[in-house]
Write an enzyme that holds these catalytic residues in place. Structure first.
Site, PDB file in Angstrom:
ATOM      1  CE  LYS A   1      44.856  19.069  44.598  1.00  0.00           C
ATOM      2  NZ  LYS A   1      46.266  18.739  44.896  1.00  0.00           N
TER       3      LYS A   1
ATOM      4  CB  THR B   1      49.590  17.075  34.719  1.00  0.00           C
ATOM      5  OG1 THR B   1      49.506  15.656  34.607  1.00  0.00           O
ATOM      6  CG2 THR B   1      48.785  17.751  33.629  1.00  0.00           C
TER       7      THR B   1
ATOM      8  CB  CYS C   1      53.880  19.960  44.383  1.00  0.00           C
ATOM      9  SG  CYS C   1      53.909  18.178  44.598  1.00  0.00           S
TER      10      CYS C   1
END
Ligand SMILES: Nc1ncnc2c1ncn2[C@@H]1O[C@H](COP(=O)(O)OP(=O)(O)O)[C@@H](O)[C@H]1O
Ligand SMILES: Cc1ncc(COP(=O)(O)O)c(N)n1
Length: 268
Positions: free
Chosen positions: A173, A206, A211
């Protein structure tokens, strides 16, 4: 009816951990179940306390769900210690689950450790061989591989190394790469790589993004979507959730778990 299990820590503030996962499953029309690995006293300002749950109680929660309700897909989040990792990996092996999403949670946004340093080896050696997909952020991918990640080529190198640990798919990510005005996530399936790009949203809210993103992937896998299709939906879900962030608390606020469904015009 599709069913998903989260094996993760509780966030009393409701933005991350088990709470984020269950909210996400619900929004994606998947029945959510949980096995809690640790309780955190946590809010938007940070983590004020951590109490791990015994490995016997974690195993009992997983057995309770597996033996009665059934699991179409599962995700792991905060696992805290080697003992807990070994317990969870053994249950995944025992039940033969293969739609397994591993979010290798290490450090909360405020800097508090959610995984003991000595447990990183257990993640690599005991858990990753069971992962269908692992979803590290950049610092987690660096910690797991020992590589520095500064470019797309570096992400592919790191993903290849993670595949060598036995994982089927990797998504690195891009939320932590603040050198660009985009947030780019890279998926590698052992052969091909794909990037998922959104504009970088300028917000401090954020808390729980990782999760929420991995829970969206889990819900989509539970419904029978491919890994690529699941990441497409997860990226839309998290982008909508960050765009409509919630100004709650005075620190890093949570994302908005109902934004994706509202955006699709579905209101209750
Ligand atoms: N400021 C942002 N703008 C847009 N997307 C973001 C932003 N921050 C994180 N994301 C997205 O949220 C998801 C979680 O990413 P990241 O924040 O890197 O994970 P983690 O919460 O594990 O640190 C990814 O899909 C990432 O691209
Ligand atoms: C119990 C728990 N689990 C995970 C996270 C990580 O949150 P993030 O998704 O922001 O990395 C957290 N802060 N608390």
């Amino acid at each position: 009816m599709f069913k998903a299990l989260t094996i993760a820590g509780s966030d009393s503030g409701g933005g991350a951990g088990i709470q984020a996962d269950l909210k996400t499953f619900q929004e994606l029309d998947v029945y959510g179940m949980s096995a809690i690995t640790a309780v955190t006293a946590q809010n938007t300002l940070g983590v004020q306390g951590v109490q791990p749950i015994s490995k016997e109680m974690i195993a009992a929660q997983i057995d309770a769900v597996a033996q009665d309700l059934g699991v179409d897909a599962l995700k792991t989040g905060m696992l805290f210690s080697s003992d807990i990792i070994i317990t969870v990996a053994e249950k995944i092996r025992h039940y033969g689950w293969n739609k397994v999403v591993v979010d290798p949670v290490m450090i909360a946004k405020g800097g508090a450790p959610l995984l003991q340093q000595e447990a990183v080896t257990a993640v690599k050696e005991k858990l990753l061989p069971y992962a269908f997909i692992v979803t590290p952020n950049i610092p987690e991918a660096e910690e797991l591989t020992g590589l520095r990640i500064q470019s797309e080529a570096d992400k592919i190198e790191a993903a290849k190394k993670l595949i060598s640990y036995g994982v089927k798919n990797v998504i690195i990510k891009g939320g932590h790469d603040e050198n660009t005005n985009e947030s780019i996530d890279l998926l590698f399936d052992g052969k091909d790589s794909y990037t998922f790009t959104s504009h970088r949203i300028n917000t401090k809210n954020t808390h729980g993004t990782g999760c929420t993103f991995s829970a969206s992937i889990t819900a989509c896998l539970a419904k029978g979507l491919s890994v690529y299709e699941s990441v497409v939906i997860a990226k839309r879900f998290i982008t909508a959730a960050i765009e409509a962030d919630l100004e709650l608390g005075s620190g890093h606020g949570p994302t908005n778990h109902w934004a994706y469904k509202r955006k699709a015009g579905i209101t209750v």
